[in-house]
Design an enzyme around this catalytic site. Structure first.
Site, PDB file in Angstrom:
ATOM      1  N   PRO A 197       0.829  -1.207   0.000  1.00  0.00           N
ATOM      2  CA  PRO A 197       0.000   0.000   0.000  1.00  0.00           C
ATOM      3  C   PRO A 197       0.863   1.257   0.000  1.00  0.00           C
ATOM      4  O   PRO A 197       1.980   1.236   0.538  1.00  0.00           O
ATOM      5  CB  PRO A 197      -0.790  -0.090   1.308  1.00  0.00           C
ATOM      6  N   ASP A 198       0.355   2.338  -0.586  1.00  0.00           N
ATOM      7  CA  ASP A 198       1.115   3.581  -0.512  1.00  0.00           C
ATOM      8  C   ASP A 198       0.915   4.195   0.870  1.00  0.00           C
ATOM      9  O   ASP A 198       0.400   3.537   1.781  1.00  0.00           O
ATOM     10  CB  ASP A 198       0.741   4.520  -1.676  1.00  0.00           C
ATOM     11  N   PHE A 199       1.310   5.433   1.041  1.00  0.00           N
ATOM     12  CA  PHE A 199       1.250   6.056   2.367  1.00  0.00           C
ATOM     13  C   PHE A 199      -0.005   6.901   2.562  1.00  0.00           C
ATOM     14  O   PHE A 199      -0.671   6.819   3.573  1.00  0.00           O
ATOM     15  CB  PHE A 199       2.499   6.938   2.585  1.00  0.00           C
ATOM     16  N   ARG A 200      -0.313   7.731   1.551  1.00  0.00           N
ATOM     17  CA  ARG A 200      -1.276   8.810   1.792  1.00  0.00           C
ATOM     18  C   ARG A 200      -2.615   8.654   1.092  1.00  0.00           C
ATOM     19  O   ARG A 200      -3.470   9.535   1.229  1.00  0.00           O
ATOM     20  CB  ARG A 200      -0.643  10.160   1.418  1.00  0.00           C
ATOM     21  N   ASP A 225      11.585  -0.805  -1.718  1.00  0.00           N
ATOM     22  CA  ASP A 225      11.339  -2.225  -1.982  1.00  0.00           C
ATOM     23  C   ASP A 225      12.341  -2.849  -2.948  1.00  0.00           C
ATOM     24  O   ASP A 225      12.401  -4.075  -3.086  1.00  0.00           O
ATOM     25  CB  ASP A 225       9.901  -2.443  -2.491  1.00  0.00           C
ATOM     26  N   ASN A 247      11.026   4.693  -3.144  1.00  0.00           N
ATOM     27  CA  ASN A 247      10.616   3.389  -2.628  1.00  0.00           C
ATOM     28  C   ASN A 247      11.810   2.603  -2.109  1.00  0.00           C
ATOM     29  O   ASN A 247      12.919   2.730  -2.631  1.00  0.00           O
ATOM     30  CB  ASN A 247       9.900   2.596  -3.722  1.00  0.00           C
ATOM     31  N   HIS A 281      15.487   6.945  -0.472  1.00  0.00           N
ATOM     32  CA  HIS A 281      15.090   6.686   0.917  1.00  0.00           C
ATOM     33  C   HIS A 281      15.664   5.371   1.441  1.00  0.00           C
ATOM     34  O   HIS A 281      15.122   4.793   2.382  1.00  0.00           O
ATOM     35  CB  HIS A 281      13.556   6.713   1.045  1.00  0.00           C
TER      36      HIS A 281
HETATM   37  P1  OAD Z   1       2.288   8.715  -1.204  1.00  0.00           P
HETATM   38  O1  OAD Z   1       1.455   7.672  -0.560  1.00  0.00           O
HETATM   39  O2  OAD Z   1       2.422  10.007  -0.493  1.00  0.00           O
HETATM   40  O3  OAD Z   1       1.736   9.037  -2.661  1.00  0.00           O
HETATM   41  C1  OAD Z   1       1.450   8.003  -3.562  1.00  0.00           C
HETATM   42  C2  OAD Z   1       0.799   8.612  -4.792  1.00  0.00           C
HETATM   43  O4  OAD Z   1       0.614   7.582  -5.725  1.00  0.00           O
HETATM   44  C3  OAD Z   1      -0.569   9.220  -4.514  1.00  0.00           C
HETATM   45  O5  OAD Z   1      -0.694  10.424  -5.234  1.00  0.00           O
HETATM   46  C4  OAD Z   1      -1.549   8.156  -5.053  1.00  0.00           C
HETATM   47  O6  OAD Z   1      -2.741   8.716  -5.557  1.00  0.00           O
HETATM   48  C5  OAD Z   1      -0.741   7.566  -6.161  1.00  0.00           C
HETATM   49  N1  OAD Z   1      -1.042   6.161  -6.459  1.00  0.00           N
HETATM   50  C6  OAD Z   1      -1.284   5.136  -5.614  1.00  0.00           C
HETATM   51  N2  OAD Z   1      -1.434   3.975  -6.279  1.00  0.00           N
HETATM   52  C7  OAD Z   1      -1.292   4.283  -7.586  1.00  0.00           C
HETATM   53  C8  OAD Z   1      -1.324   3.520  -8.781  1.00  0.00           C
HETATM   54  N3  OAD Z   1      -1.536   2.206  -8.798  1.00  0.00           N
HETATM   55  N4  OAD Z   1      -1.142   4.179  -9.939  1.00  0.00           N
HETATM   56  C9  OAD Z   1      -0.945   5.520  -9.981  1.00  0.00           C
HETATM   57  N5  OAD Z   1      -0.873   6.276  -8.894  1.00  0.00           N
HETATM   58  C10 OAD Z   1      -1.046   5.672  -7.704  1.00  0.00           C
HETATM   59  O7  OAD Z   1       3.712   8.044  -1.502  1.00  0.00           O
HETATM   60  P2  OAD Z   1       5.075   8.779  -1.857  1.00  0.00           P
HETATM   61  O8  OAD Z   1       4.829  10.032  -2.588  1.00  0.00           O
HETATM   62  O9  OAD Z   1       5.958   7.765  -2.449  1.00  0.00           O
HETATM   63  O10 OAD Z   1       9.000   8.315   3.218  1.00  0.00           O
HETATM   64  O11 OAD Z   1       5.601   9.128  -0.408  1.00  0.00           O
HETATM   65  C11 OAD Z   1       6.839   9.757  -0.230  1.00  0.00           C
HETATM   66  C12 OAD Z   1       7.459   9.367   1.070  1.00  0.00           C
HETATM   67  O12 OAD Z   1       6.514   9.592   2.136  1.00  0.00           O
HETATM   68  C13 OAD Z   1       7.775   7.896   1.216  1.00  0.00           C
HETATM   69  O13 OAD Z   1       8.974   7.519   0.611  1.00  0.00           O
HETATM   70  C14 OAD Z   1       7.814   7.696   2.697  1.00  0.00           C
HETATM   71  C15 OAD Z   1       6.559   8.468   3.046  1.00  0.00           C
HETATM   72  O14 OAD Z   1       6.443   8.913   4.332  1.00  0.00           O
HETATM   73  C16 OAD Z   1       9.484   7.956   4.441  1.00  0.00           C
HETATM   74  O15 OAD Z   1       8.953   7.132   5.127  1.00  0.00           O
HETATM   75  C17 OAD Z   1      10.728   8.659   4.838  1.00  0.00           C
END
Ligand code: OAD
Length: 346
Positions: free
Chosen positions: A51-54, A127, A125, A144
């Site tokens: 899962p993503d973060f936000r 991973d 990422n 990261h």
């Molecule tokens: P976020 O979770 O902040 O953002 C992910 C983005 O990807 C969002 O805009 C989603 O809408 C989009 N998204 C999710 N699934 C998708 C898919 N299948 N196709 C297209 N878009 C999709 O994640 P990051 O921006 O990577 O750092 O977060 C940055 C950093 O914040 C991470 O590396 C981590 C976190 O806290 C640390 O922990 C230091």
């Protein structure tokens, strides 16, 4: 391939041209675009099962609500981890790349390299799936960090891989091998409050050299990576492939936003480029060549991990509530004793 002078006159000719995916693709095909800089985030790995973060509801930070953390990012903040590493290890198994396979979006990055147009890629990422897909390690920075090694956060003593794997499997916090230290072991991923790898400053100088910036699967909420797209020269196209708009991409007239899933987006891009067959083939090879690492399979899901540590933390809170009541009772008895004593008594 277009010469520098040809490129300059082409750039002037393009001044009033409307830029879209087709224009970008034809510029790659005719050799005008040869230096693609990529910035990737969690959205390229969600289809692999992380899962993503936000993202609301499905993202990690919303799902951490049962833990009542001071704020969701605290789980990855070095100062919080230094005294409360339990939540991080409770979810580590569910977030560990273990048995995951690269997505077609990871394969697209490898294809850019294979077609000699990948200038450099930054990924937020941890991973490592870009490498599994075949992105050459000299063309990418894991900004990261990664899970590949670990050390004590306090005294920096290295910690063996096998013990780390055991700790992750069991959801237990591994502690420094130096008994007198007592610090928790942390994988070499960058936490909030820590510096990025030293190469970051050097590598970000490659961004203004780009003739295309491709931003994929990131909300652009975390600096300094979120600032990279701003370093692209005005007039140079920036292509966002993401579920939603992010950062300031879309504000420049040469920005193109391909909203939707990254996997759909790269397939569409590959179709425009005439690379679709190559892309599917490269992805298949990458996936097939990965050995099935079942080490982390069959463990609890992310939500089960969170529920488990939440109940443990609740228990701790109950103990401290009980302790608080005990102290309050003790203090009020003491107070009552003092109040009932004759004034002269010590
Ligand atoms: P976020 O979770 O902040 O953002 C992910 C983005 O990807 C969002 O805009 C989603 O809408 C989009 N998204 C999710 N699934 C998708 C898919 N299948 N196709 C297209 N878009 C999709 O994640 P990051 O921006 O990577 O750092 O977060 C940055 C950093 O914040 C991470 O590396 C981590 C976190 O806290 C640390 O922990 C230091």
């Amino acid at each position: 391939m277009a010469s520098q002078t040809e490129k300059m006159s082409q750039a002037t000719a393009h001044m009033d041209e409307k830029i879209d995916l087709q224009t970008i693709s034809s510029r790659i095909k005719n050799g005008e675009i040869t230096r693609v800089v990529v910035l990737a985030g969690a959205g390229i790995s969600t289809a692999a099962g992380i899962p993503d973060f936000r993202s609301p509801n499905t993202g990690l930070y919303d799902r951490l609500a049962p833990l009542n953390l001071p704020y969701p990012e605290a789980i990855f903040h070095i100062s919080y981890f230094s005294h409360t590493p339990e939540p991080f290890y409770a979810i580590a198994q569910a977030r560990h790349p273990g048995n995951l396979k690269p997505t077609i979006s990871h394969a697209f990055l490898a294809l850019l390299a294979k077609k000699n147009v990948l200038h450099f890629a930054f990924t937020q990422n941890i991973d490592g799936l870009e490498q599994d897909a075949g992105v050459p390690t000299d063309k990418i920075l894991w900004a990261h960090g990664n899970w590949k090694s670990q050390h004590c956060w306090k005294c920096k003593t290295e910690y063996p891989d096998d013990l780390m794997k055991k700790a992750i499997r069991e959801g237990e916090v591994p502690y420094c091998l130096k008994a007198e230290c007592g610090g928790a072991v942390k994988p070499n991923v960058v936490f909030f409050g820590q510096s990025l790898p030293f190469e970051f400053d050097e590598k970000q100088k490659l961004v203004p050299e780009a003739d295309l910036m491709l931003v994929m699967g990131t909300s652009l909420k975390v600096a300094p990576c979120s600032q990279l797209p701003r370093l692209v020269k005005e007039g140079t196209p920036r292509l966002l492939i993401n579920m939603e708009r992010s950062g300031d991409i879309g504000n420049r007239k040469e920005d193109v936003c391909l909203l939707g899933s990254c996997d759909q987006g790269v397939r569409k891009f590959a179709d425009e480029l005439g690379w679709r067959e190559d892309l599917e083939a490269l992805w298949k090879v990458a996936v097939d060549s990965m050995k099935d690492d079942r080490e982390f399979e069959g463990g609890p899901s992310l939500d089960e991990c969170i529920a488990r540590v939440a109940s443990q933390m609740d228990e701790r809170l109950k103990i401290s509530e009980g302790h608080k009541r005990m102290l309050e009772g003790h203090l009020s008895n003491k107070l009552a004793q003092i109040m009932s004593r004759p004034a002269s008594q010590p």
